[in-house]
Every structure is written in C-alpha cells, then in structure tokens.
Design a protein around this motif. Structure first.
Motif, PDB file in Angstrom:
ATOM      1  N   UNK A  29       2.673   9.148   3.823  1.00 27.69           N
ATOM      2  CA  UNK A  29       2.605   8.870   5.258  1.00 27.69           C
ATOM      3  C   UNK A  29       1.179   8.569   5.698  1.00 27.69           C
ATOM      4  N   UNK A  30       0.225   9.280   5.082  1.00 23.94           N
ATOM      5  CA  UNK A  30      -1.182   9.021   5.411  1.00 23.94           C
ATOM      6  C   UNK A  30      -1.572   7.602   5.003  1.00 23.94           C
ATOM      7  N   UNK A  31      -1.138   7.178   3.838  1.00 26.89           N
ATOM      8  CA  UNK A  31      -1.442   5.815   3.383  1.00 26.89           C
ATOM      9  C   UNK A  31      -0.807   4.777   4.310  1.00 26.89           C
ATOM     10  N   UNK A  32       0.390   5.055   4.777  1.00 26.54           N
ATOM     11  CA  UNK A  32       1.084   4.098   5.633  1.00 26.54           C
ATOM     12  C   UNK A  32       0.406   3.946   6.992  1.00 26.54           C
ATOM     13  N   UNK A  33      -0.342   4.929   7.413  1.00 22.70           N
ATOM     14  CA  UNK A  33      -1.094   4.774   8.660  1.00 22.70           C
ATOM     15  C   UNK A  33      -2.098   3.638   8.539  1.00 22.70           C
ATOM     16  N   UNK A  34      -2.656   3.466   7.353  1.00 18.81           N
ATOM     17  CA  UNK A  34      -3.575   2.347   7.111  1.00 18.81           C
ATOM     18  C   UNK A  34      -2.796   1.034   6.965  1.00 18.81           C
ATOM     19  N   UNK A  35      -1.686   1.068   6.227  1.00 16.64           N
ATOM     20  CA  UNK A  35      -0.904  -0.141   6.017  1.00 16.64           C
ATOM     21  C   UNK A  35      -0.356  -0.697   7.339  1.00 16.64           C
ATOM     22  N   UNK A  36       0.036   0.201   8.227  1.00 14.22           N
ATOM     23  CA  UNK A  36       0.607  -0.236   9.509  1.00 14.22           C
ATOM     24  C   UNK A  36      -0.440  -0.748  10.489  1.00 14.22           C
ATOM     25  N   UNK A  37      -1.666  -0.383  10.267  1.00 13.28           N
ATOM     26  CA  UNK A  37      -2.734  -0.764  11.197  1.00 13.28           C
ATOM     27  C   UNK A  37      -3.200  -2.199  10.887  1.00 13.28           C
ATOM     28  N   UNK A  38      -2.938  -3.111  11.803  1.00  4.91           N
ATOM     29  CA  UNK A  38      -3.300  -4.509  11.580  1.00  4.91           C
ATOM     30  C   UNK A  38      -4.804  -4.739  11.650  1.00  4.91           C
ATOM     31  N   UNK A  39      -5.526  -3.800  12.172  1.00  7.83           N
ATOM     32  CA  UNK A  39      -6.982  -3.925  12.145  1.00  7.83           C
ATOM     33  C   UNK A  39      -7.518  -3.711  10.726  1.00  7.83           C
ATOM     34  N   UNK A  40      -6.778  -2.946   9.953  1.00 10.39           N
ATOM     35  CA  UNK A  40      -7.174  -2.713   8.548  1.00 10.39           C
ATOM     36  C   UNK A  40      -6.672  -3.841   7.659  1.00 10.39           C
ATOM     37  N   UNK A  41      -5.411  -4.240   7.868  1.00  6.35           N
ATOM     38  CA  UNK A  41      -4.813  -5.247   6.997  1.00  6.35           C
ATOM     39  C   UNK A  41      -4.157  -6.333   7.851  1.00  6.35           C
ATOM     40  N   UNK A  42      -4.814  -7.486   7.877  1.00  5.20           N
ATOM     41  CA  UNK A  42      -4.302  -8.624   8.622  1.00  5.20           C
ATOM     42  C   UNK A  42      -4.978  -9.889   8.084  1.00  5.20           C
ATOM     43  N   UNK A  43      -4.222 -10.981   8.072  1.00  9.15           N
ATOM     44  CA  UNK A  43      -4.752 -12.255   7.591  1.00  9.15           C
ATOM     45  C   UNK A  43      -5.320 -12.140   6.166  1.00  9.15           C
ATOM     46  N   UNK A  44      -6.632 -12.301   6.009  1.00  4.13           N
ATOM     47  CA  UNK A  44      -7.227 -12.303   4.667  1.00  4.13           C
ATOM     48  C   UNK A  44      -7.093 -10.959   3.967  1.00  4.13           C
ATOM     49  N   UNK A  45      -7.282  -9.838   4.707  1.00  2.72           N
ATOM     50  CA  UNK A  45      -7.171  -8.522   4.063  1.00  2.72           C
ATOM     51  C   UNK A  45      -5.727  -8.238   3.651  1.00  2.72           C
ATOM     52  N   UNK A  46      -4.776  -8.699   4.437  1.00 11.80           N
ATOM     53  CA  UNK A  46      -3.363  -8.539   4.077  1.00 11.80           C
ATOM     54  C   UNK A  46      -3.047  -9.343   2.827  1.00 11.80           C
ATOM     55  N   UNK A  47      -3.603 -10.558   2.749  1.00  8.30           N
ATOM     56  CA  UNK A  47      -3.381 -11.384   1.564  1.00  8.30           C
ATOM     57  C   UNK A  47      -3.985 -10.731   0.329  1.00  8.30           C
ATOM     58  N   UNK A  48      -5.188 -10.160   0.466  1.00 13.81           N
ATOM     59  CA  UNK A  48      -5.842  -9.496  -0.670  1.00 13.81           C
ATOM     60  C   UNK A  48      -5.039  -8.281  -1.124  1.00 13.81           C
ATOM     61  N   UNK A  49      -4.483  -7.542  -0.168  1.00 13.78           N
ATOM     62  CA  UNK A  49      -3.678  -6.370  -0.537  1.00 13.78           C
ATOM     63  C   UNK A  49      -2.390  -6.804  -1.222  1.00 13.78           C
ATOM     64  N   UNK A  50      -1.829  -7.910  -0.778  1.00 11.20           N
ATOM     65  CA  UNK A  50      -0.628  -8.420  -1.448  1.00 11.20           C
ATOM     66  C   UNK A  50      -0.922  -8.752  -2.902  1.00 11.20           C
ATOM     67  N   UNK A  51      -2.006  -9.465  -3.135  1.00 10.26           N
ATOM     68  CA  UNK A  51      -2.362  -9.865  -4.497  1.00 10.26           C
ATOM     69  C   UNK A  51      -2.541  -8.630  -5.381  1.00 10.26           C
ATOM     70  N   UNK A  52      -3.125  -7.593  -4.819  1.00  9.92           N
ATOM     71  CA  UNK A  52      -3.370  -6.374  -5.594  1.00  9.92           C
ATOM     72  C   UNK A  52      -2.080  -5.618  -5.889  1.00  9.92           C
ATOM     73  N   UNK A  53      -1.099  -5.743  -5.021  1.00  9.80           N
ATOM     74  CA  UNK A  53       0.094  -4.906  -5.149  1.00  9.80           C
ATOM     75  C   UNK A  53       1.327  -5.655  -5.637  1.00  9.80           C
ATOM     76  N   UNK A  54       1.250  -6.971  -5.836  1.00  9.39           N
ATOM     77  CA  UNK A  54       2.457  -7.766  -6.090  1.00  9.39           C
ATOM     78  C   UNK A  54       3.129  -7.438  -7.427  1.00  9.39           C
ATOM     79  N   UNK A  55       2.386  -6.938  -8.404  1.00  9.26           N
ATOM     80  CA  UNK A  55       2.971  -6.658  -9.721  1.00  9.26           C
ATOM     81  C   UNK A  55       3.380  -5.202  -9.898  1.00  9.26           C
ATOM     82  N   UNK A  56       3.262  -4.423  -8.842  1.00 10.40           N
ATOM     83  CA  UNK A  56       3.600  -2.999  -8.941  1.00 10.40           C
ATOM     84  C   UNK A  56       4.889  -2.728  -8.177  1.00 10.40           C
ATOM     85  N   UNK A  57       5.968  -2.318  -8.871  1.00  8.06           N
ATOM     86  CA  UNK A  57       7.245  -2.078  -8.190  1.00  8.06           C
ATOM     87  C   UNK A  57       7.151  -1.018  -7.094  1.00  8.06           C
TER      88      UNK A  57
END
Length: 297
Positions: free
Chosen positions: A201-229
C-alpha cells in the motif's frame, strides 16, 4: 572364717550380677518389639538418655516416609513468621520512591535496530541477513504462516533482491519510513512475494501520485516493470499515463520491443496523444519488420 569368706564372695558376685543387669536395662528395652516400634518412641527414648536432646537435631536424624514412599522431614523448630515477624508490615513501604526502569518498547527497539540476539537468518544469493523473526512475522504473511520457526530461510533473488530485503526490513523497523524511488519497483516486487500488505500500500501511494509518475517517468517505470509478472497492474497503469510522451517513446528501442499484448492495451487507452491509432500500429509494424519481427494477429 572360711565360711564367712565364702559368703562374702557370694555376696560380691550377686552385686556384680545385679549391676550388669542394671546396665542392660538402661540400653535394652525389654518391652521393645520391632514390628510395633515407631520413630516417636525411638526419639523419646534417646531424649531421656541425653540431657540436651535438641543438640542432636533429631529432625535431621529421624525421618518418616509418607504413604507415597516420599521421604518427609518434620521440623521441631518454629519459623520466623510463626513468631509474628513479617516484612510486609514495614512502615512507609508504600511511600518509598520507586526507581525508574527502561521502557520495554525502548529496550526492544534498541535490540531490533542494533540486531542483537537475532533469531533467524535470511539468505539471498549467498548473502546472510541476521533478523528478528518476530519482526518479520508482524508484517509479512509469508513468515507468519510458516508452520515452524526456522533458523534459516532462503529467498529467491529474482523475487526478493538483496537491496529490496534490506529496505523492506528497514521499513519494518522505522516509525516513519520513506521509500527510495530508485528502488521502488524492487521493494514492491519483494513486498508482493513476502505478502507485506502495508508495504504494498505504501508503494502504491507513489504509483498513484501523478506528480511522481506521469509522461516520461511513467514510461520509464513501464520499461522497468514490463517483464515482471508481479508488476502487471503497475505496468498497465503506467501505459495509460504516457500520453504526450508517446511520440518520443515510439522513436526508442524499447518501443520496438513492445509485446503485442502491451501494444494492444496501449492503443486501447483513451489517454494517449496521437492522431490515429492506426498510424501508431503501422509504425510499430514497419519499424519492427526491419528487425524481422514475427507476430500473429
């Protein structure tokens, strides 16, 4: 004269015989019967013979056996309490100022944070972490549902990395934990594997915050997480936030490696900023053909 001497000898012999009989009476009780004797009679007999019977400490010498064949000792002395002395009657006892002690929570926190008297070792890729099992049990269902308390637990590095476990255990010990964005994915994957619900739940507070992950940062997080089920839900959320950064993403190598299912999910999003989805799909196919992409429709 001879007659008088004979009578005197007889008289002396009778006296000596009576003296021997007298001595035998003192040390031999003619009424004594072994089958009916008791410890009490024996003690009384010795007490009459010795002037200070208490000096013999007869309660240590003579013991009795109970019905359960357990040896018991009957003390002839009275205790201090039987004389009426009691330490609980001390004057001013309740008025004394009681000394302070260290709070249990403070002592336990010091032991946990200093890793004193640890109870379990966690092994990850030949690195061993000394931990308190009770701390792991409080937060992690993985550890709390173990049938037995182990001395060593081996965790797979692909699910729980060394860095992620260190940060997760540090999070458990902290009252106001702060997660590092650089290792957020690792920590979330570890929290998912170890079933640390509050850490997820603590991690999701960051994931849900668009100030942390949006546009380029969201794309970078996708690339990092795309191969992990374990990051499927996070990955899908990040794909919907690429938006205006999509055109830049199309020009990258990571876009060419985009799985078909991910591309379909991206095209299905109403949040992407592109004129038509077909242009995006054609670009993925055209550029991918040069790299000999194979896929089925």
């Amino acid at each position: 004269m001879e007659e008088l001497m004979r009578q005197q000898q007889l008289s002396n012999g009778q006296k000596s015989e009576r003296q021997e009989l007298t001595c035998s009476v003192l040390f031999t009780n003619p009424k004594f019967r072994a089958d009916k004797s008791s410890t009490k009679d024996e003690i009384n007999s010795i007490a009459r013979m010795v002037s200070n019977a208490e000096d013999l400490e007869l309660d240590r010498v003579f013991r009795k056996v109970s019905k359960n064949d357990v040896e018991e000792t009957r003390s002839l002395n009275r205790s201090l309490f039987e004389f009426g002395h009691n330490f609980e009657d001390a004057d001013g006892w309740l008025k004394l100022e009681q000394p302070c002690k260290d709070q249990l929570a403070t002592v336990l926190r010091y032991m946990f944070e200093s890793h004193l008297k640890t109870t379990v070792q966690i092994e990850i890729n030949n690195m061993y972490f000394n931990c308190h099992f009770i701390v792991l049990q409080v937060y992690s269902r993985f550890f709390s549902e173990l049938d037995m308390i182990p001395l060593l637990v081996t965790l797979p590095e692909n699910a729980v990395s060394q860095k992620a476990f260190m940060l997760s255990y540090k999070w458990m010990l902290s009252d106001e934990p702060v997660l590092e964005l650089a290792h957020l994915v690792e920590v979330y994957v570890a929290a998912t594997y170890l079933r640390i619900t509050s850490l997820e739940a603590h991690c999701w507070k960051y994931f849900d915050d668009e100030e942390c992950y949006n546009e380029d940062t969201a794309c970078a997080l996708y690339v990092e997480s795309k191969d992990n089920p374990a990051m499927d839900v996070v990955r899908n959320l990040m794909l919907t936030r690429i938006r205006k950064f999509l055109l830049t993403f199309v020009a990258t190598k990571e876009f060419l490696d985009l799985p078909t299912s991910h591309l379909i999910y991206l095209l299905d999003s109403d949040e992407i900023c592109v004129n038509t989805e077909i242009e995006l799909f054609d670009g993925w196919v055209t550029i991918g053909t040069r790299g000999k992409r194979t896929f089925g429709v």
